[in-house]
Design a protein around this motif. Structure first.
Motif, mmCIF file in Angstrom:
data_model
loop_
_atom_site.group_PDB
_atom_site.id
_atom_site.type_symbol
_atom_site.label_atom_id
_atom_site.label_comp_id
_atom_site.label_asym_id
_atom_site.label_seq_id
_atom_site.Cartn_x
_atom_site.Cartn_y
_atom_site.Cartn_z
ATOM 1 N N ALA A 178 0.822 -1.138 -0.110
ATOM 2 C CA ALA A 178 0.090 -0.061 0.009
ATOM 3 C C ALA A 178 0.999 1.274 -0.049
ATOM 4 C CB ALA A 178 -1.045 -0.074 1.136
ATOM 5 N N VAL A 179 2.283 1.249 0.055
ATOM 6 C CA VAL A 179 2.970 2.482 0.207
ATOM 7 C C VAL A 179 3.878 2.301 -0.885
ATOM 8 C CG1 VAL A 179 4.567 3.483 1.713
ATOM 9 C CG2 VAL A 179 2.754 2.241 2.669
ATOM 10 N N ASP A 180 4.148 3.598 -1.625
ATOM 11 C CA ASP A 180 5.211 3.458 -2.722
ATOM 12 C C ASP A 180 6.092 4.701 -2.258
ATOM 13 O OD1 ASP A 180 6.593 4.535 -4.798
ATOM 14 O OD2 ASP A 180 4.804 3.995 -6.311
ATOM 15 N N MET A 181 7.120 4.223 -1.631
ATOM 16 C CA MET A 181 7.976 5.092 -1.066
ATOM 17 C C MET A 181 8.520 6.236 -1.931
ATOM 18 S SD MET A 181 9.986 3.053 1.951
ATOM 19 C CE MET A 181 10.945 1.991 0.883
ATOM 20 N N ARG A 182 8.903 5.598 -3.235
ATOM 21 C CA ARG A 182 9.513 6.621 -4.138
ATOM 22 C C ARG A 182 8.516 7.762 -4.489
ATOM 23 N NH1 ARG A 182 9.644 8.177 -9.254
ATOM 24 N NH2 ARG A 182 11.898 8.487 -10.165
ATOM 25 N N ALA A 183 7.134 7.229 -4.916
ATOM 26 C CA ALA A 183 6.222 8.155 -5.270
ATOM 27 C C ALA A 183 6.122 9.374 -4.108
ATOM 28 C CB ALA A 183 4.903 7.590 -5.586
ATOM 29 N N ALA A 184 5.882 8.989 -3.100
ATOM 30 C CA ALA A 184 5.928 9.896 -2.041
ATOM 31 C C ALA A 184 6.850 10.897 -2.010
ATOM 32 C CB ALA A 184 5.730 9.390 -0.765
ATOM 33 N N VAL A 185 8.141 10.569 -2.062
ATOM 34 C CA VAL A 185 9.402 11.167 -2.064
ATOM 35 C C VAL A 185 9.394 12.357 -3.175
ATOM 36 C CG1 VAL A 185 11.930 11.307 -2.196
ATOM 37 C CG2 VAL A 185 10.831 9.688 -0.565
ATOM 38 N N VAL A 186 9.146 11.647 -4.299
ATOM 39 C CA VAL A 186 9.099 12.313 -5.452
ATOM 40 C C VAL A 186 7.896 13.703 -5.188
ATOM 41 C CG1 VAL A 186 8.413 12.665 -8.086
ATOM 42 C CG2 VAL A 186 9.916 10.705 -7.137
ATOM 43 N N SER A 187 6.711 13.290 -4.847
ATOM 44 C CA SER A 187 5.561 14.354 -4.744
ATOM 45 C C SER A 187 5.823 15.257 -3.737
ATOM 46 C CB SER A 187 4.317 13.450 -4.250
ATOM 47 O OG SER A 187 3.571 14.296 -3.960
ATOM 48 N N PHE A 188 6.853 15.003 -2.629
ATOM 49 C CA PHE A 188 7.459 16.111 -1.734
ATOM 50 C C PHE A 188 8.174 16.822 -2.401
ATOM 51 C CE2 PHE A 188 10.660 17.234 1.056
ATOM 52 C CZ PHE A 188 10.211 18.370 1.852
ATOM 53 N N LEU A 189 9.281 16.287 -3.073
ATOM 54 C CA LEU A 189 10.120 17.352 -3.836
ATOM 55 C C LEU A 189 9.448 18.264 -4.873
ATOM 56 C CD1 LEU A 189 12.985 14.663 -4.536
ATOM 57 C CD2 LEU A 189 13.199 16.547 -3.129
ATOM 58 N N ARG A 190 8.517 17.796 -5.662
ATOM 59 C CA ARG A 190 7.748 18.466 -6.522
ATOM 60 C C ARG A 190 6.951 19.427 -5.802
ATOM 61 N NH1 ARG A 190 5.887 13.395 -10.366
ATOM 62 N NH2 ARG A 190 7.730 13.515 -11.431
ATOM 63 N N THR A 191 6.566 19.454 -4.463
ATOM 64 C CA THR A 191 6.003 20.532 -3.864
ATOM 65 C C THR A 191 6.954 21.758 -3.462
ATOM 66 O OG1 THR A 191 6.196 19.622 -1.692
ATOM 67 C CG2 THR A 191 4.142 19.126 -2.637
ATOM 68 N N LEU A 192 8.194 21.356 -3.435
ATOM 69 C CA LEU A 192 9.366 22.329 -3.388
ATOM 70 C C LEU A 192 9.666 23.044 -4.634
ATOM 71 C CD1 LEU A 192 11.682 20.493 -0.890
ATOM 72 C CD2 LEU A 192 9.699 21.920 -0.360
ATOM 73 N N GLY A 193 9.314 22.493 -5.800
ATOM 74 C CA GLY A 193 9.576 22.881 -6.960
ATOM 75 C C GLY A 193 10.763 22.297 -7.590
ATOM 76 N N ILE A 194 11.146 20.992 -6.788
ATOM 77 C CA ILE A 194 12.456 20.185 -7.338
ATOM 78 C C ILE A 194 11.876 19.250 -8.375
ATOM 79 C CG2 ILE A 194 14.336 18.949 -6.604
ATOM 80 C CD1 ILE A 194 14.275 20.513 -4.042
ATOM 81 N N THR A 195 12.356 19.179 -9.504
ATOM 82 C CA THR A 195 12.041 18.064 -10.564
ATOM 83 C C THR A 195 13.094 17.206 -10.214
ATOM 84 O OG1 THR A 195 11.684 19.983 -11.996
ATOM 85 C CG2 THR A 195 11.981 17.567 -12.935
ATOM 86 N N PRO A 196 12.479 15.859 -9.514
ATOM 87 C CA PRO A 196 13.318 14.657 -9.461
ATOM 88 C C PRO A 196 13.235 13.722 -10.635
ATOM 89 C CG PRO A 196 10.992 14.243 -8.572
ATOM 90 C CD PRO A 196 11.047 15.547 -9.104
#
Length: 212
Positions: A178-196
């Motif tokens: 139920a947990v996609d660690m990569r997707a959650a980390v990528v989503s957080f970076l995008r909220t900061l305006g960082i393109t992973p």
């Protein structure tokens, strides 16, 4: 090469040390440090207690070697002075991807980092230093990538980034499907305006790899 595979001409002593550390890694990840004895490690490795003592003087020594073994591989991915800010973040995202293939190591770090909040724990200094060093590298990276954008300070972004990864690991261990660690980390970076990285990697992280 996996941790359970040995080089063809590795000396017998090194093969035995590897077997001991493999057993210690598995037992520590399953039960934590305090619940495991050196005799437990010896039995799991198929050795006598004195046989383990020949290579490691005590349980604390095996723990430090278990932790250091992974750091020897991960350090260049984070500490290399030639890494640019974007490459550092890219490597950390790929380490998150890699961790999904090594649940026993994720469990080891989750268990030990919680235990190590006790100042008397033998890994307390290790984890205190590990988080400090990681922040020291992440703060300037976020300062460069965030520039003057509105949002958290580089210091706060670094702490949030680390906390997110740690919290995700616990949730992933409880319910990996139920947990996609990569997707959650990528989503957080995008909220900061960082393109992973735009997609999961099919290659190891830059400047190093770890597979078990």
């Amino acid at each position: 090469m996996t941790d359970t595979e040995s080089p063809r001409h590795e000396p017998k002593g090194e093969r035995t040390r590897r077997r001991i550390l493999d057993s210690a890694t598995e037992l520590f990840s399953r039960s934590g440090y305090r619940a495991v004895s050196l005799r437990d490690i010896a039995a799991h490795a198929g050795l006598t207690h004195s046989g383990v003592l020949h290579h490691f003087p005590n349980k604390e020594s095996t723990l430090i070697h278990v932790l250091s073994r992974r750091d020897e591989i991960d350090a260049p991915l984070v500490l290399d002075p030639d890494l640019g800010p974007a490459e550092l973040i890219d490597n950390l995202v790929r380490i998150v991807e890699r961790n999904t293939r090594t649940p026993w190591l994720v469990s080891l770090y989750v268990n030990l980092s919680a235990e190590a909040t006790d100042p008397a724990h033998p890994a307390h200094t290790y984890f205190y230093g590990r988080y400090r060093i990681l922040r020291e590298h992440l703060v300037p990276a976020f300062a460069s990538l965030l520039e003057d954008r509105a949002g958290p300070s580089p210091e706060l972004a670094a702490r949030q980034f680390i906390a997110l990864q740690d919290g995700l690991q616990v949730q992933w261990l409880l319910d990996p499907g139920a947990v996609d660690m990569r997707a959650a980390v990528v989503s957080f970076l995008r909220t900061l305006g960082i393109t992973p990285p735009s997609a999961p990697s099919t290659r190891p992280p830059t400047k190093g790899t770890y597979e078990q």
